[in-house]
Write a protein that holds these residues in place. Structure first.
Motif, mmCIF file in Angstrom:
data_model
loop_
_atom_site.group_PDB
_atom_site.id
_atom_site.type_symbol
_atom_site.label_atom_id
_atom_site.label_comp_id
_atom_site.label_asym_id
_atom_site.label_seq_id
_atom_site.Cartn_x
_atom_site.Cartn_y
_atom_site.Cartn_z
ATOM 1 N N ARG A 1 32.981 -48.685 0.139
ATOM 2 C CA ARG A 1 31.587 -49.131 0.142
ATOM 3 C C ARG A 1 31.019 -49.226 1.559
ATOM 4 N NH1 ARG A 1 32.929 -53.908 -4.202
ATOM 5 N NH2 ARG A 1 32.936 -52.583 -6.040
ATOM 6 N N TYR A 2 29.778 -48.780 1.674
ATOM 7 C CA TYR A 2 29.068 -48.780 2.947
ATOM 8 C C TYR A 2 27.735 -49.496 2.785
ATOM 9 C CZ TYR A 2 32.420 -45.176 4.129
ATOM 10 O OH TYR A 2 33.592 -44.497 4.356
ATOM 11 N N VAL A 3 27.229 -50.028 3.893
ATOM 12 C CA VAL A 3 25.885 -50.597 3.885
ATOM 13 C C VAL A 3 24.900 -49.439 3.997
ATOM 14 C CG1 VAL A 3 24.220 -52.035 5.130
ATOM 15 C CG2 VAL A 3 26.605 -52.780 4.913
ATOM 16 N N VAL A 4 23.969 -49.398 3.054
ATOM 17 C CA VAL A 4 22.883 -48.423 3.078
ATOM 18 C C VAL A 4 21.591 -49.224 3.179
ATOM 19 C CG1 VAL A 4 21.686 -46.603 1.786
ATOM 20 C CG2 VAL A 4 24.189 -46.726 1.743
ATOM 21 N N ARG A 5 20.746 -48.836 4.113
ATOM 22 C CA ARG A 5 19.480 -49.559 4.354
ATOM 23 C C ARG A 5 18.318 -48.817 3.726
ATOM 24 N NH1 ARG A 5 19.032 -54.563 7.203
ATOM 25 N NH2 ARG A 5 20.840 -54.703 8.508
ATOM 26 N N ALA A 6 17.460 -49.595 3.092
ATOM 27 C CA ALA A 6 16.205 -49.046 2.570
ATOM 28 C C ALA A 6 15.204 -48.986 3.709
ATOM 29 C CB ALA A 6 15.672 -49.932 1.445
ATOM 30 N N GLY A 7 14.249 -48.090 3.576
ATOM 31 C CA GLY A 7 13.138 -48.020 4.526
ATOM 32 C C GLY A 7 12.018 -48.927 4.046
ATOM 33 N N ALA A 8 10.824 -48.619 4.462
ATOM 34 C CA ALA A 8 9.665 -49.445 4.107
ATOM 35 C C ALA A 8 9.295 -49.331 2.629
ATOM 36 C CB ALA A 8 8.471 -49.064 4.978
ATOM 37 N N ASP A 9 9.551 -48.177 2.022
ATOM 38 C CA ASP A 9 9.194 -47.951 0.616
ATOM 39 C C ASP A 9 10.318 -48.451 -0.284
ATOM 40 O OD1 ASP A 9 8.484 -47.041 -1.900
ATOM 41 O OD2 ASP A 9 8.070 -44.990 -1.252
ATOM 42 N N GLU A 10 10.056 -49.509 -1.045
ATOM 43 C CA GLU A 10 11.067 -50.089 -1.942
ATOM 44 C C GLU A 10 10.769 -49.805 -3.410
ATOM 45 O OE1 GLU A 10 11.568 -54.231 -1.091
ATOM 46 O OE2 GLU A 10 12.412 -53.836 0.885
ATOM 47 N N ASN A 11 9.900 -48.848 -3.678
ATOM 48 C CA ASN A 11 9.544 -48.499 -5.054
ATOM 49 C C ASN A 11 10.573 -47.519 -5.609
ATOM 50 O OD1 ASN A 11 7.104 -50.044 -5.208
ATOM 51 N ND2 ASN A 11 6.241 -48.566 -3.758
ATOM 52 N N PHE A 12 11.542 -48.050 -6.319
ATOM 53 C CA PHE A 12 12.637 -47.246 -6.856
ATOM 54 C C PHE A 12 12.231 -46.537 -8.143
ATOM 55 C CE2 PHE A 12 13.241 -51.682 -8.267
ATOM 56 C CZ PHE A 12 13.143 -51.509 -9.647
ATOM 57 N N ALA A 13 13.074 -45.591 -8.540
ATOM 58 C CA ALA A 13 12.926 -44.883 -9.815
ATOM 59 C C ALA A 13 14.265 -44.987 -10.541
ATOM 60 C CB ALA A 13 12.568 -43.420 -9.577
ATOM 61 N N VAL A 14 14.241 -45.424 -11.773
ATOM 62 C CA VAL A 14 15.468 -45.597 -12.559
ATOM 63 C C VAL A 14 15.969 -44.219 -12.991
ATOM 64 C CG1 VAL A 14 16.473 -46.644 -14.620
ATOM 65 C CG2 VAL A 14 14.699 -47.863 -13.338
ATOM 66 N N SER A 15 17.230 -43.912 -12.636
ATOM 67 C CA SER A 15 17.822 -42.627 -13.007
ATOM 68 C C SER A 15 18.468 -42.724 -14.383
ATOM 69 C CB SER A 15 18.870 -42.211 -11.969
ATOM 70 O OG SER A 15 20.060 -42.950 -12.159
ATOM 71 N N GLU A 16 18.942 -41.598 -14.877
ATOM 72 C CA GLU A 16 19.600 -41.572 -16.192
ATOM 73 C C GLU A 16 20.925 -42.326 -16.193
ATOM 74 O OE1 GLU A 16 21.928 -37.309 -15.934
ATOM 75 O OE2 GLU A 16 19.834 -37.284 -16.512
ATOM 76 N N GLU A 17 21.478 -42.631 -15.017
ATOM 77 C CA GLU A 17 22.738 -43.360 -14.944
ATOM 78 C C GLU A 17 22.560 -44.863 -15.123
ATOM 79 O OE1 GLU A 17 25.400 -42.252 -11.817
ATOM 80 O OE2 GLU A 17 24.537 -40.244 -11.706
ATOM 81 N N SER A 18 21.315 -45.312 -15.066
ATOM 82 C CA SER A 18 21.040 -46.750 -15.120
ATOM 83 C C SER A 18 20.195 -47.114 -16.319
ATOM 84 C CB SER A 18 20.279 -47.187 -13.860
ATOM 85 O OG SER A 18 21.006 -46.913 -12.702
ATOM 86 N N LEU A 19 20.410 -48.323 -16.806
ATOM 87 C CA LEU A 19 19.506 -48.889 -17.805
ATOM 88 C C LEU A 19 18.288 -49.488 -17.105
ATOM 89 C CD1 LEU A 19 22.171 -50.609 -20.062
ATOM 90 C CD2 LEU A 19 20.873 -48.529 -20.579
ATOM 91 N N ASP A 20 18.521 -49.989 -15.875
ATOM 92 C CA ASP A 20 17.452 -50.585 -15.084
ATOM 93 C C ASP A 20 17.945 -50.732 -13.650
ATOM 94 O OD1 ASP A 20 14.992 -51.707 -14.505
ATOM 95 O OD2 ASP A 20 15.356 -53.590 -15.556
ATOM 96 N N LEU A 21 17.019 -50.967 -12.736
ATOM 97 C CA LEU A 21 17.312 -51.304 -11.345
ATOM 98 C C LEU A 21 16.519 -52.555 -11.014
ATOM 99 C CD1 LEU A 21 16.928 -47.822 -9.566
ATOM 100 C CD2 LEU A 21 19.065 -48.985 -10.101
#
Length: 182
Positions: free
Chosen positions: A134-154
């Motif tokens: 596991r690694y730390v991944v940083r989000a940028g200014a845009d935090e509007n995610f899109a739920v992929s087919e692998e997830s029920l929700d985010l």
């Protein structure tokens, strides 16, 4: 393949120096890394490497979690290496694919956490071990995610309350993050 896995071996040695109490976990990962059967392929059913992303908000206060479709649990993002030996790259790719967020970046090349966990049998695939790097991944200014087919929700979740999470893996990562942020 030894040349390609040298970077991961160095990262594991660095992790062991930073987290000496996790020596036994590091040893398990090193044994897998030295296996003759490619441990970066999901077809290796005795166990294989996966890349995990502790995807934090730009301000470092929240983590993006997935309600995992196959496991039915809230977890960090991540997935299979599919032959790639650069686990930081795997973690970033999985975070991008599963979140739809633009502008993500890996916080250095240091491993943030290691976790070996059992994946139960599903749709004809026998149960097997995931060795999650596991690694730390940083989000940028845009935090509007899109739920992929692998997830029920985010969902973006505050990190501080997760330090007391019943899931030892999630609480361990939260405690590490909070200690780092101080």
């Amino acid at each position: 393949m030894a040349e390609k896995t040298g970077a991961l071996a160095e990262q594991l040695a660095d992790y062991r120096r930073r987290w000496p109490r996790e020596e036994a976990v590091v040893a398990e990962f090193l044994v897998l890394l030295q296996d003759r059967e490619n441990p970066f392929r999901r077809e290796r059913l005795a166990g294989h490497f996966t890349g995990g992303a502790w995807l934090v908000s730009a301000d470092g206060q929240r983590i993006l979690m997935t309600h995992h479709r196959k496991l039915g649990r809230w977890l960090q993002l991540g997935g299979h290496a599919d032959g790639d030996t650069d686990m930081a790259r795997v973690a970033l790719k999985e975070a991008e694919e599963e979140s739809g967020l633009p502008g993500l970046s890996v916080d250095g090349q240091a491993i943030f956490d290691l976790d070996r966990h059992w994946i139960p049998e599903r749709k004809g695939v026998p149960g097997h071990w995931h060795y999650d790097v596991r690694y730390v991944v940083r989000a940028g200014a845009d935090e509007n995610f899109a739920v992929s087919e692998e997830s029920l929700d985010l969902a973006w979740r505050p990190i501080a309350p997760m330090a007391a999470d019943a899931d030892e893996s999630m609480s361990r990562m939260a405690r590490k993050w909070l200690a780092k942020a101080v």
